[in-house]
Design a protein around this motif. Structure first.
Motif, short mmCIF file in Angstrom:
data_model
loop_
_atom_site.label_atom_id
_atom_site.label_comp_id
_atom_site.label_asym_id
_atom_site.label_seq_id
_atom_site.Cartn_x
_atom_site.Cartn_y
_atom_site.Cartn_z
N ILE A 23 39.41 8.27 28.74
CA ILE A 23 38.35 7.36 28.32
C ILE A 23 38.69 5.99 28.89
CG2 ILE A 23 37.23 6.25 26.36
CD1 ILE A 23 37.83 8.70 24.72
N ASN A 24 37.78 5.50 29.76
CA ASN A 24 37.98 4.21 30.44
C ASN A 24 39.30 4.19 31.21
OD1 ASN A 24 35.58 3.23 29.40
ND2 ASN A 24 36.59 2.40 27.55
N LEU A 29 44.90 12.18 24.18
CA LEU A 29 45.32 13.52 23.75
C LEU A 29 44.37 14.05 22.67
CD1 LEU A 29 49.19 12.95 23.51
CD2 LEU A 29 47.89 14.00 25.37
N GLN A 30 43.93 15.30 22.79
CA GLN A 30 43.01 15.94 21.84
C GLN A 30 43.54 17.31 21.43
OE1 GLN A 30 39.17 16.19 23.59
NE2 GLN A 30 38.77 13.97 23.50
N PRO A 31 43.17 17.79 20.25
CA PRO A 31 43.58 19.17 19.86
C PRO A 31 42.89 20.20 20.73
CG PRO A 31 42.07 18.24 18.25
CD PRO A 31 42.42 17.12 19.20
#
Length: 399
Positions: A23-24, A29-31
């Motif tokens: 993002i930008n 980090l995401q699940p």
């Protein structure tokens, strides 16, 4: 100049190669549950689902290149549905469910259960006679072929019963004895007694268990118009005495009442002393208050005789010297008091009479014939009506 198709493919490949979302320009980090599968993963899932045991779907065209995403406003790229009649196998490729027509389901037919002996005989033995085979074949065809076979058998039985009944009626209708008995009775005495019993049908309160003295009173006195002053006075006293008792017991003591009260002579009773009243009460077992009431009523009758000429003219003046004829069909419809009895009771109480309530006065009116309360089914109803038409039919005192 690059096309839009190449731009889309490049963007997808970039997202597929980058394991981490940005993002930008910053990695985020995401699940794993939030990660979107890439294009190759999507294609593998579609291939696995196509191998499920569902009806065959039309083959998808092979894509050498990825197609651009379709906007929501544009029409869906779904191929048109193919008509069922054009296919050779008769199945529509657009539908996934196989629909079986209902007509193809076989309904169970009614078959007769055959016994073991029947099966054995049909298999190898030949011991069945022709009559047995005929009966078995008839019953089997009746059960399997005819609809509602149980009802059909029942109809046949009822038809046979009706036919037998008609034969009996026809036979006994043609017999001479039946015609002879219909017109000429074999025993004329029995016929006469039956007619007599029908003619002597009484009111409902007269039963087979009624006392003979009560039956005789009903058949000879009750409802007959009375115009004798002494007889009217006697019936007035007896009607008051039967309150709390019954007519049968009072009728059995009727002669004692006559002896005690000097044959209901008002002039004699008016001169009784207290000592004589006490002796009458002790000798005949009549309450002393009842004896005093009879003596007081005798004095009132003497006063009425001076004013009206007689007690008969006074009491019959309330009904205009004509009996009231009622038309009751049932005994429970007969009232215990009426408006007429209430008006007579009020006037007599005003004049000083005792024991002359509305119920007592209504009973007195029935006994003296001021009202004909015999049921219309009773043979005495018409007789009392005829007696009422004759002028001043005075009833003689019965012993």
């Amino acid at each position: 100049m690059c096309s839009s198709k190449t731009k889309v493919t490049v963007g997808i490949e970039a997202t597929a190669t980058s394991p981490v979302a940005r993002i930008n320009g910053r990695p985020v980090l995401q699940p794993t549950c939030n990660r979107v599968p890439n294009l190759e993963r999507r294609n593998s899932i579609k291939k696995v689902s196509s191998k499920s045991p569902s009806p065959p779907s039309p083959p998808l065209p092979s894509k050498t290149s990825l197609t651009p995403p379709v906007s929501p406003k544009s029409k869906s790229p779904r191929p048109p549905a193919i008509k069922r009649g054009n296919e050779s196998n008769g199945l529509s490729s657009s539908s996934e469910k196989i629909v079986t027509p209902r007509n193809t389901i076989k309904t169970p037919t009614l078959e007769r259960k055959k016994s073991k002996s029947f099966k054995e005989g049909s298999c190898g033995t030949l011991g069945l006679s022709a009559s047995t085979e005929a009966s078995l074949s008839y019953s089997s065809t009746l059960i399997t072929e005819s609809p509602g076979s149980i009802a059909a058998v029942r109809r046949e039985q009822m038809a046979l019963q009706h036919a037998q009944r008609k034969m009996k009626i026809a036979h006994y209708g043609r017999s001479k004895s039946a015609k002879f008995e219909r017109f000429v009775p074999l025993d004329p005495s029995t016929n006469l007694t039956s007619k007599k019993s029908e003619e002597e049908k009484r009111c409902s309160f007269i039963t087979t268990n009624s006392d003979p003295i009560y039956i005789a009173y009903h058949d000879e006195e009750w409802g007959v118009p009375v115009h004798d002053d002494k007889m009217l006075f006697e019936l007035l006293v007896l009607s008051g005495a039967q309150v709390g008792s019954d007519w049968t017991s009072i009728l059995k003591k009727r002669q004692d009442f006559r002896t005690a009260f000097s044959e209901f002579d008002a002039a004699t009773l008016a001169n009784l002393t207290d000592k004589q009243m006490m002796s009458i009460s002790l000798e005949y077992g009549i309450d002393i208050s009842r004896v005093r009431g009879v003596v007081d009523n005798a004095n009132r009758i003497l006063e009425i005789s001076k004013d009206f000429g007689s007690f008969d003219k006074y009491i019959w003046g309330f009904v205009n010297h004509k009996p009231i004829s009622t038309q009751y069909k049932f005994g429970h419809k007969i009232p215990v008091k009426t408006s007429k009895s209430e008006s007579i009771s009020k006037d007599m109480i005003r004049r000083g009479f005792r024991f002359v309530g509305p119920t007592v006065l209504h009973s007195f009116m029935q006994a003296a014939g001021l009202t004909n309360d015999h049921l219309i089914t009773c043979h005495r109803h018409s007789q009392c009506t005829l007696l009422a038409s004759s002028p001043h039919c005075a009833r003689e005192p019965s012993l």
